[in-house]
Enzyme design. Structure first.
Site, mmCIF file in Angstrom:
data_model
loop_
_atom_site.group_PDB
_atom_site.id
_atom_site.type_symbol
_atom_site.label_atom_id
_atom_site.label_comp_id
_atom_site.label_asym_id
_atom_site.label_seq_id
_atom_site.Cartn_x
_atom_site.Cartn_y
_atom_site.Cartn_z
ATOM 1 N N GLY A 73 30.711 41.420 46.230
ATOM 2 C CA GLY A 73 32.123 41.913 46.105
ATOM 3 C C GLY A 73 32.170 42.063 44.945
ATOM 4 O O GLY A 73 32.896 44.288 45.030
ATOM 5 N N ARG A 74 32.518 41.584 43.854
ATOM 6 C CA ARG A 74 33.175 41.992 42.786
ATOM 7 C C ARG A 74 31.741 43.059 41.385
ATOM 8 O O ARG A 74 31.957 43.594 40.541
ATOM 9 C CB ARG A 74 33.260 40.630 41.629
ATOM 10 C CG ARG A 74 32.671 39.926 41.602
ATOM 11 C CD ARG A 74 33.586 38.627 41.713
ATOM 12 N NE ARG A 74 32.156 37.424 41.707
ATOM 13 C CZ ARG A 74 32.705 36.542 43.111
ATOM 14 N NH1 ARG A 74 32.783 37.137 44.163
ATOM 15 N NH2 ARG A 74 31.092 35.454 42.234
ATOM 16 N N GLU A 93 36.793 35.050 38.848
ATOM 17 C CA GLU A 93 36.095 35.120 40.531
ATOM 18 C C GLU A 93 34.537 34.096 40.238
ATOM 19 O O GLU A 93 34.117 33.680 41.487
ATOM 20 C CB GLU A 93 36.213 35.809 41.099
ATOM 21 C CG GLU A 93 35.794 35.543 42.445
ATOM 22 C CD GLU A 93 36.054 37.037 43.629
ATOM 23 O OE1 GLU A 93 37.099 36.763 44.447
ATOM 24 O OE2 GLU A 93 35.587 38.482 43.541
ATOM 25 N N LYS A 123 33.300 44.854 52.215
ATOM 26 C CA LYS A 123 32.160 44.135 52.489
ATOM 27 C C LYS A 123 32.234 43.781 53.678
ATOM 28 O O LYS A 123 31.257 44.185 54.677
ATOM 29 C CB LYS A 123 31.633 44.016 51.119
ATOM 30 C CG LYS A 123 30.243 43.324 51.861
ATOM 31 C CD LYS A 123 30.219 42.063 49.970
ATOM 32 C CE LYS A 123 28.752 40.914 50.559
ATOM 33 N NZ LYS A 123 28.286 40.434 49.824
ATOM 34 N N GLU A 156 44.368 41.987 54.702
ATOM 35 C CA GLU A 156 45.194 43.064 53.701
ATOM 36 C C GLU A 156 44.629 44.733 53.928
ATOM 37 O O GLU A 156 45.057 45.606 54.553
ATOM 38 C CB GLU A 156 45.172 43.423 52.122
ATOM 39 C CG GLU A 156 45.591 41.576 51.866
ATOM 40 C CD GLU A 156 44.234 40.609 51.784
ATOM 41 O OE1 GLU A 156 44.035 41.047 52.152
ATOM 42 O OE2 GLU A 156 45.119 39.704 50.710
ATOM 43 N N HIS A 182 52.848 45.386 21.153
ATOM 44 C CA HIS A 182 54.326 45.486 21.129
ATOM 45 C C HIS A 182 54.828 44.472 22.565
ATOM 46 O O HIS A 182 55.777 44.362 22.752
ATOM 47 C CB HIS A 182 54.975 46.595 21.352
ATOM 48 C CG HIS A 182 54.553 48.173 19.752
ATOM 49 N ND1 HIS A 182 55.506 47.407 18.950
ATOM 50 C CD2 HIS A 182 53.274 48.457 20.307
ATOM 51 C CE1 HIS A 182 54.903 48.630 18.558
ATOM 52 N NE2 HIS A 182 53.835 48.682 18.471
ATOM 53 N N LYS A 201 43.844 31.899 52.366
ATOM 54 C CA LYS A 201 43.056 32.916 53.480
ATOM 55 C C LYS A 201 43.312 32.062 54.763
ATOM 56 O O LYS A 201 43.993 32.861 55.886
ATOM 57 C CB LYS A 201 41.867 33.382 53.987
ATOM 58 C CG LYS A 201 42.035 34.411 52.257
ATOM 59 C CD LYS A 201 40.145 35.288 52.788
ATOM 60 C CE LYS A 201 39.301 35.940 51.611
ATOM 61 N NZ LYS A 201 38.209 36.670 51.338
HETATM 62 O O1 F6P Z 1 39.071 37.675 47.078
HETATM 63 C C1 F6P Z 1 38.154 37.501 47.367
HETATM 64 C C2 F6P Z 1 37.105 38.944 48.138
HETATM 65 O O2 F6P Z 1 36.194 38.309 48.707
HETATM 66 C C3 F6P Z 1 36.163 38.967 47.061
HETATM 67 O O3 F6P Z 1 35.003 38.901 46.539
HETATM 68 C C4 F6P Z 1 36.033 40.778 47.785
HETATM 69 O O4 F6P Z 1 36.369 41.642 46.453
HETATM 70 C C5 F6P Z 1 37.380 40.983 48.167
HETATM 71 O O5 F6P Z 1 37.923 39.859 48.364
HETATM 72 C C6 F6P Z 1 37.491 42.106 49.696
HETATM 73 O O6 F6P Z 1 36.212 41.467 50.153
HETATM 74 P P1 F6P Z 1 35.832 42.651 51.839
HETATM 75 O O7 F6P Z 1 35.006 44.159 50.788
HETATM 76 O O8 F6P Z 1 35.040 42.241 51.795
HETATM 77 O O9 F6P Z 1 37.065 43.380 52.207
#
Ligand code: F6P
Length: 765
Positions: free
Chosen positions: A483-484, A569, A422, A428, A600, A728
Site C-alpha cells: 500500500g505505502r 509502517e 488495495k 474508512e 517558528h 481494526k
Molecule cells: O493502515 C493499514 C493499511 O493497510 C495501509 O498499509 C494501507 O496503505 C491502508 O491501510 C489502506 O489500505 P487499502 O488500500 O487496502 O484501503
C-alpha cells in the site's frame, strides 16, 4: 551473543569466551600496562568469536570506569579506552565483584574473596554493589590483615578459620545480607561451613563476566564494530564538535553524493570516515545487497504475507523482464499504465464527461494510508504543472466532516470519484465511498450514471463489482505492491488526472533512475544506502529516537505525512524476519513540517532541547513560482538552520554579543546559559534543481530504498504491517457495542465507560 571474559590478576590474565571450550591465560605482573593487556588479549584470544567483553580489574570501579590504578600492576588504567582498543563494547567491573556475581545464588549476598587481600562485594537482587570493607578495624588490626594471606600466616590455619568465621558473621550482620559466599583461593582451607556461609569457586569469575551481559539482548551479527565505535560518540567530552570535523578540508566534498539533479550533502552528520567504513561493513555483514537483489528479482521477501515486493517493476523503464513465480509481470504493468494514460488524458481533454455530457471539473480521491498519502502528497507537490486539469480533492478520514466539507460546493454532474483501496474492504474508505455514492444518486437519481462518475483502483475485482463499480472503470494493481509503495501503480491515477500522464511518467522515470543507482552503485556511493546507514547509526547506535524531515518548499507540505507511513509502517517492528526480538532500537519516530513554519514552532527544541534530533533539510535551488525575493529568502533560511544546528553558540560568543549590546555584570551573566546553543546537531541537506516530476520521483524512490536499507540491516520485514490490525478488530467489536441493546460491560472499566458515554450521546451533567 558471544562474550569474552578477561580476569586481570596480579600474576596472570585469564581469558574465557562463551564460544570457547577451555580458558587461556598469559602473564601479567608488576608494571603491567593496559596496552600490554590489549596486545595479550588480541594474541591469546585469536580465533575466538566475541561480540562484547567483560573486564575484571583489581581496582575500585565506579559506573563502569576504573577509579584508581591497580596496586599490583603498572599505570595508565584510569581513563584507558578498552572498547576502542578491543573493537567491541566492554563492561568493566572490579575483579572480586565479577567473582561475586558469578557465585551469586539470589537474594542479598555478601561475597568475601579470601586471597592475598580480602575482596568484599554485596549483590542484592542481582545488582552488584562494590564495597571496601577490608580496611575497617577488626580486633587490633583490620579485616584484611586477619582474613587475608598475612592473617593466615600469622594465626595458623585453625585460628585463621575461626577468625574468618567471626569476621564473616560480623560483616554479614553489618550489611544485612542473607548469606555470605566465601570465594578466593583460600576457601579451600574450609571443610563444612555453618548455615549462613556458602562456598564459592575461583573459576566462577568467568561466570560473573558472562552474567554481566546476561540481561542484554544479544548483539546481532555484524553490529559489534558499530556499537563499539558508538561508545566514542556517547561521552560528551570525547565527541569531536561537528565544526571541528571540518578541519579536514575536503569533508564537505567527501561527504556529498550526487545523482542527476540531486545533491545530498551529509557532511553535517555525526560521522567520520571511520564511522562510515564501519557502517558500510554492517551493510555487508547484514546482507543488504543480497536482499536488495532478491527484491528486484521478484523473490517473496515479504515473508509473513508470502509476497514479492515489486514496486520497482511499476517504474521499470528498461526492456528487462520482471518475473513473479516465473511469469513476466511487465506486460500487465504496461497495460495498466496505458489504461491510466488513456483515461487521464480523456478526462483532462474533456472527452470523458459526466452523465450530462459536461466536462469533469473536480476529482475526489477516496482512500486512506497508501491509497491517499502518496497521491495527495504528489498532487500537491506537482500543482504548478496542473495547467487546465481538474481540481483534485482527497478524502481519507472516516470523520463525516472530511467528506461533507469536500462535497460542499461540488457539482455532481462534473465530479468524478476515484475509490482507491488495495483491498476494497477498508472501513474508512468504504464508508466514505458509500456516502459519496448516496450524495451522487441524490442528484443523479439513476444508478446507470454511476459508471460515468465512479472509478475504482484496487487489486480486488470481486470487491469492486460488489460495490457496484463497473469493471471497465477499474484500474488494477497487484498484491506484490505494498500500500505505502503503491503511488507508482494505478493508485497514482489522481496524479495523472491532476498534472497529466506525461508528468506522471516523468515521475516514474525519476524513480527508475534512483532504482538503477540503488541496484548498482557501490555502498559508499549509494545514496539510499548511505542515508540508511546514517539512519541506523542514529536510531540504533546513538539511540536518537526521532528523525525530523523538513522540506522547505510549501509544495511538499504533505511530504512528512507521506514519509511517516513509508518509514514507520515499514520499520516500526520489534521482531526480525524469523520472529526473534531485534536487539537494537529500530524505526525512528519520523515527523516534520515545511521548514520556515517549523522554525517558528518546534525548532527551539531542535536547537536547545535536551534531545538530539537528526534532520533532513530539503530544498530546490529554483522555485516553480519565481516571485520577488521569496525563494532567495527560503534558501537563506534553510541553509542558515543547518549551519546554526551545527555551529551552535558558545558562552564566550554569547558574552561578546551581550557586551556589544551594552550589558554588563548582573544584567549580562544570568542571560548567558539561556543564549548558549550546544551545536553539533546533525543534519543532511538534500538540494535539487527544481521540484519537478522527475526530481520528485527520484526523491521518493530514494526514501523508499533508504527505508529498505534500514529494515534490511535490522533484519525486519519492512513490507508487512500487522501492527495496524488489532485496532481494526477492536473497532468492529466496539462499533457493535455502540448499537447493542445493553450497555457495554465486556471491556475494561475505561473502555466500557467511554462506550457508554457515547451510547448516551452526551456527557452526563
Ligand atoms: O493502515 C493499514 C493499511 O493497510 C495501509 O498499509 C494501507 O496503505 C491502508 O491501510 C489502506 O489500505 P487499502 O488500500 O487496502 O484501503
Amino acid at each position: 551473543m558471544n562474550v569474552l571474559v578477561i580476569d586481570v590478576g596480579g600474576t596472570h590474565v585469564k581469558l574465557m569466551a562463551s564460544s570457547a571450550e577451555q580458558p587461556r591465560k598469559f602473564a601479567s605482573g608488576d608494571g603491567f600496562t593496559p596496552q600490554q593487556l590489549v596486545a595479550g588479549i588480541l594474541a591469546t584470544a585469536a580465533g575466538w568469536q566475541y561480540d562484547v567483553a567483560s573486564l575484571g580489574i583489581p581496582s575500585p570501579v565506579l559506573r563502569g570506569a576504573v577509579m584508581a590504578e591497580p596496586w599490583n600492576l603498572g599505570r595508565g588504567w584510569v581513563g584507558f579506552d578498552f572498547a576502542a582498543a578491543l573493537g567491541v563494547p566492554v563492561r568493566i567491573i572490579n575483579d572480586a565483584a565479577m567473582q561475586a556475581l558469578g557465585s551469586y545464588e539470589g537474594g542479598r549476598m555478601l561475597f568475601l574473596g579470601l586471597g592475598s587481600g580480602l575482596g568484599t562485594t554485596l549483590v542484592d537482587d542481582g545488582r552488584v554493589v562494590a564495597l571496601e570493607l577490608a580496611h575497617l578495624p577488626f580486633h587490633d588490626s583490620t579485616f584484611e590483615d586477619i582474613c587475608g594471606q598475612r592473617g593466615l600466616l600469622a594465626l595458623g590455619e585453625d585460628d585463621w578459620r575461626a577468625a574468618v568465621l567471626d569476621a564473616a558473621e560480623r560483616l554479614r550482620a553489618a550489611v544485612a545480607a542473607e548469606y555470605v559466599m566465601l570465594g578466593g583461593g583460600n576457601v579451600r582451607l574450609f571443610g563444612e561451613l555453618p548455615p549462613q556461609l556458602r562456598r564459592g569457586h575461583n573459576d566462577r569469575a568467568f561466570e560473573g563476566g558472562f552474567r554481566l551481559w546476561a540481561d542484554e539482548p544479544p548483539v546481532p551479527a555484524g553490529w559489534s564494530p558499530v556499537l563499539a565505535h558508538a561508545t566514542l560518540w556517547r561521552e560528551p567530552s570525547d565527541v569531536p564538535s561537528l565544526v571541528s570535523l571540518f578541519d579536514a578540508p575536503d569533508r564537505a566534498a567527501a561527504f556529498t553524493l550526487r545523482l542527476g539533479d540531486l545533491v545530498i550533502d551529509y557532511s553535517k552528520n555525526l560521522v567520520t570516515t571511520e564511522t562510515m567504513t564501519r557502517l558500510a561493513e554492517l551493510v555487508r555483514a547484514t546482507g543488504v545487497e543480497r536482499l536488495r537483489d532478491r527484491m528486484f528479482a521478484g523473490d517473496a521477501i515479504n515473508s509473513t504475507e508470502g509476497r514479492a515486493v515489486l514496486h520497482t517493476a511499476l517504474r521499470n523503464r528498461s526492456p528487462r523482464a520482471v518475473r513473479v513465480d516465473g511469469r513476466d509481470v511487465m506486460p500487465d504493468v504496461l497495460a495498466a499504465l496505458d489504461h491510466l494514460r488513456r483515461f487521464s488524458t480523456d478526462v483532462r481533454a474533456g472527452t470523458w464527461t459526466g452523465y450530462t455530457g459536461a466536462r469533469i471539473a473536480d476529482v475526489v480521491n477516496i482512500g486512506i494510508g497508501g491509497s491517499d498519502l502518496g497521491p495527495a502528497m504528489a498532487t500537491a507537490a506537482l500543482a504548478p504543472y496542473a495547467a487546465e486539469g481538474p481540481r483534485l480533492h482527497f478524502v481519507s478520514n472516516v470523520d463525516g466532516a472530511h467528506i461533507a466539507q469536500t462535497l460542499q460546493g461540488l457539482d455532481p454532474r462534473t465530479t468524478l470519484f476515484v475509490v482507491a483501496s488495495k483491498t476494497f474492504t477498508t472501513q474508512e474508505t468504504m464508508t466514505n465511498a458509500q456516502t459519496a455514492r448516496a450524495w451522487f444518486l441524490e442528484h443523479a437519481k439513476d444508478e446507470a450514471h454511476i459508471a460515468r462518475h465512479f472509478a475504482a483502483v484496487s487489486t480486488s475485482e470481486a470487491e469492486v463489482r460488489r460495490f457496484g463499480i463497473a469493471p471497465e472503470n477499474m484500474f488494477v494493481f497487484w498484491d506484490w505492491v505494498g500500500g505505502r509503495y503503491s503511488l507508482w501503480s494505478s493508485i497514482g491515477l489522481p496524479v495523472a488526472l491532476a498534472v497529466g500522464y506525461e508528468r506522471f511518467a516523468e515521475m516514474l522515470d525519476g524513480a527508475f533512475e534512483m532504482d538503477e543507482h540503488f541496484r548498482t552503485a557501490p555502498i559508499a556511493e549509494n545514496i539510499p544506502m548511505v542515508l540508511g546507514m546514517l539512519g541506523v547509526w542514529y536510531a540504533s547506535a546513538l539511540e536518537f529516537d526521532t528523525h525530523a524531515v523538513l522540506p522547505y518548499e510549501q509544495l511538499l507540505h504533505r511530504f512528512p505525512a507521506y514519509l511517516q507511513q513509508l518509514d514507520m509502517e515499514s520499520n516500526g517492528k520489534r521482531v526480525d524476519r524469523q520472529g526473534a526480538p531485534v536487539a537494537v532500537a529500530t524505526g525512528p519516530i519520523v515527523w516534520g513540517e515545511p521548514g520556515t513554519n517549523g522554525q517558528h514552532a518546534f525548532y527551539q527544541l531542535l536547537h536547545q532541547g535536551t534531545r538530539v534530533v537528526p534532520c533532513d533539510f530539503l530544498v530546490g535551488l529554483e522555485s516553480p513560482y519565481p516571485l520577488g525575493d521569496h525563494h532567495r529568502l527560503l534558501l537563506a533560511n534553510c541553509f542558515a538552520q543547518t549551519e546554526a544546528l551545527m555551529r551552535g553558540k558558545t558562552e564566550d560568543e554569547v558574552r561578546t554579543e551581550l557586551t556589544a549590546q551594552g550589558l554588563t555584570g548582573d544584567a549580562l551573566e544570568p542571560l548567558v546559559p539561556h543564549k548558549v546553543f550546544p551545536g553539533s546537531r546533525p543534519s543532511t541537506t538534500i538540494v535539487y534543481r527544481k521540484l519537478d516530476a522527475r526530481t520528485l520521483g527520484m526523491l521518493l524512490a530514494m526514501y523508499e530504498h533508504k527505508v529498505f536499507t534500514m529494515g534490511a540491516i535490522w533484519g525486519v520485514n519492512s513490507f508487512d504491517q500487522w501492527g495496524v490490525e488489532l485496532g481494526k478488530q477492536l473497532a468492529k467489536r466496539i462499533d457493535a457495542d455502540l448499537v447493542a441493546d445493553a450497555p457495554a460491560s465486556a471491556h475494561d472499566g475505561s473502555t466500557n465507560q467511554l462506550i457508554n458515554l457515547a451510547r448516551e450521546g452526551r456527557l452526563p451533567r
